[in-house]
Design an enzyme around this catalytic site. Structure first.
Site, PDB file in Angstrom:
ATOM      1  N   THR A  29     -25.759 -24.377  46.005  1.00 43.53           N
ATOM      2  CA  THR A  29     -26.552 -24.274  47.231  1.00 43.53           C
ATOM      3  C   THR A  29     -27.607 -25.365  47.341  1.00 43.53           C
ATOM      4  OG1 THR A  29     -26.230 -21.896  47.378  1.00 43.53           O
ATOM      5  CG2 THR A  29     -28.168 -22.768  48.471  1.00 43.53           C
ATOM      6  N   GLN A  49     -22.494  -2.109  29.218  1.00 43.19           N
ATOM      7  CA  GLN A  49     -22.569  -2.450  30.649  1.00 43.19           C
ATOM      8  C   GLN A  49     -23.955  -2.171  31.206  1.00 43.19           C
ATOM      9  OE1 GLN A  49     -20.356   1.015  33.005  1.00 43.19           O
ATOM     10  NE2 GLN A  49     -19.014   0.092  31.530  1.00 43.19           N
TER      11      GLN A  49
HETATM   12  N1  ASP Z   1     -22.375 -19.775  46.058  1.00 49.22           N
HETATM   13  C1  ASP Z   1     -23.449 -20.656  45.613  1.00 49.22           C
HETATM   14  C2  ASP Z   1     -23.038 -21.273  44.305  1.00 49.22           C
HETATM   15  O1  ASP Z   1     -23.033 -20.585  43.323  1.00 49.22           O
HETATM   16  C3  ASP Z   1     -24.705 -19.879  45.483  1.00 49.22           C
HETATM   17  C4  ASP Z   1     -25.906 -20.662  45.026  1.00 49.22           C
HETATM   18  O2  ASP Z   1     -25.832 -21.793  44.570  1.00 49.22           O
HETATM   19  O3  ASP Z   1     -27.009 -20.084  45.114  1.00 49.22           O
HETATM   20  O4  ASP Z   1     -22.699 -22.435  44.275  1.00 49.22           O
END
Ligand code: ASP
Length: 329
Positions: free
Chosen positions: A15, A266
């Site tokens: 992200t 878990q």
């Molecule tokens: N889906 C993204 C990833 O893991 C989520 C993130 O980076 O926060 O690349």
């Protein structure tokens, strides 16, 4: 602890560098220019000398596989051993960041540099994003001094690479290293067969939670896929449906076929102590190795580090039960 002078920023996607597309956020290149522009606009932010390398392809970390862990390991070792970098900042998506941190902790054993993983919950440039805070915070740590080994830095917290998990999908403070009972003798010395120099190959591993309704046939179906390691997420302190003889037989058969079968709890703040309940001892008697208070991420990364190095079952069981880098003790 020593200050890093020549940092490699290894950008894997996630992200932090994503851009909006008609299908949603997707990995995007060109992060080095954006990072330089931000740092130029914030000359007060401490940072060592750095250069950025992009992994190819850039990934949403939901697509990370064992081969990507190996590619990251290779890029880090090359940067340190051939290019003279004395620290590595890995920019990574948050979904599997804790898995990569754990796997790299085992793949980089004995490499004497600090490696820190970070990412962000919102893309750099989005309103109120946490991206630059996480990035600048990590850079400041490198210029102050960090211990060697793999760590994770997120929302102001520095965590061990083998203790952290992603707990939240809708908060900046997404990661935590929850308290779990630590046990396991620390290995006095690690063999070269388990150091960063040891080549690894992908290995067929599976993770299976215990749940009301689990059947021997489920375990047997997994065994038919040719798995070499099975990580069971048991209830509480390491229990499971111990009055199901067919299930116990399936677990016993797994060990006899040479599969490393290990148990963790878990519970996010739990650990395996088989002897507390009969339902735990009966599982243990099928030949399960206790993963103590290891997280799923750490136990999976450790299985990969051991079995991917080609260790036989007895040797893999031996090392799985010892603490190698803080994952158990
Ligand atoms: N889906 C993204 C990833 O893991 C989520 C993130 O980076 O926060 O690349």
């Amino acid at each position: 602890m020593r200050a890093v002078k020549n940092l490699l920023v290894l950008y894997t996607g996630g992200t932090i560098g994503m851009l909006q597309t008609p299908e949603g956020l997707a990995p995007a290149g060109g992060f080095e220019a954006r990072m330089r522009a931000w740092l130029d606009a914030h000359p007060e932010a401490p940072r060592p000398d750095w250069r950025l390398q992009e992994m190819s392809p850039l990934l949403d970390s939901a697509n990370m596989q064992q081969g990507n862990w190996l590619a990251m390991r290779d890029a880090i070792v090359e940067a340190v051993k051939q290019d003279g970098h004395d620290g590595v900042l890995l920019l990574h998506g948050t979904d599997t960041l804790a898995y990569s941190a754990a796997a790299l902790s085992f793949l980089l054993l004995g490499l004497d540099v600090p490696v820190v993983l970070t990412g962000s919950m919102l893309p750099a440039g989005a309103p109120d994003s946490d991206a630059w805070d996480n990035l600048a915070g990590a850079l400041a740590l490198f210029s102050q001094g960090l211990e060697n080994g793999v760590q994770l830095f997120f929302a102001g917290k520095l965590m061990s690479g083998v203790r952290a998990s992603k707990l939240r999908s809708e908060a900046f403070d997404a990661f935590a290293a929850l308290p779990r009972h630590r046990e396991g003798e620390r290995a006095a010395e690690l063999p070269t067969t388990l150091s960063y120099c040891q080549p690894r190959s992908p290995v067929n591993l599976a993770v299976l939670p215990m749940y009301p309704g689990i059947q021997a046939a489920h375990v047997r179906a997994l065994l038919e896929t040719g798995i070499k390691g099975l990580l069971l997420e048991c209830y509480g302190s390491g229990t499971g449906p111990s009055d199901d003889e067919a299930l116990l037989d399936a677990l016993r058969d797994a060990g006899q076929r040479g599969v490393l079968v290990a148990a963790i709890s878990q519970c996010m703040e739990g650990s395996v102590v088989f002897d507390i309940y009969e339902a735990g001892s009966r599982l243990r008697d099928t030949g399960l190795v206790s993963g103590g208070g290891m997280t799923r991420e750490a136990a999976l990364g450790k299985m990969f580090g051991l079995l991917g190095a080609g260790l036989d079952l007895a040797t893999a069981r031996h090392w799985f039960a010892l603490d190698m880098c803080g994952e158990r003790a």
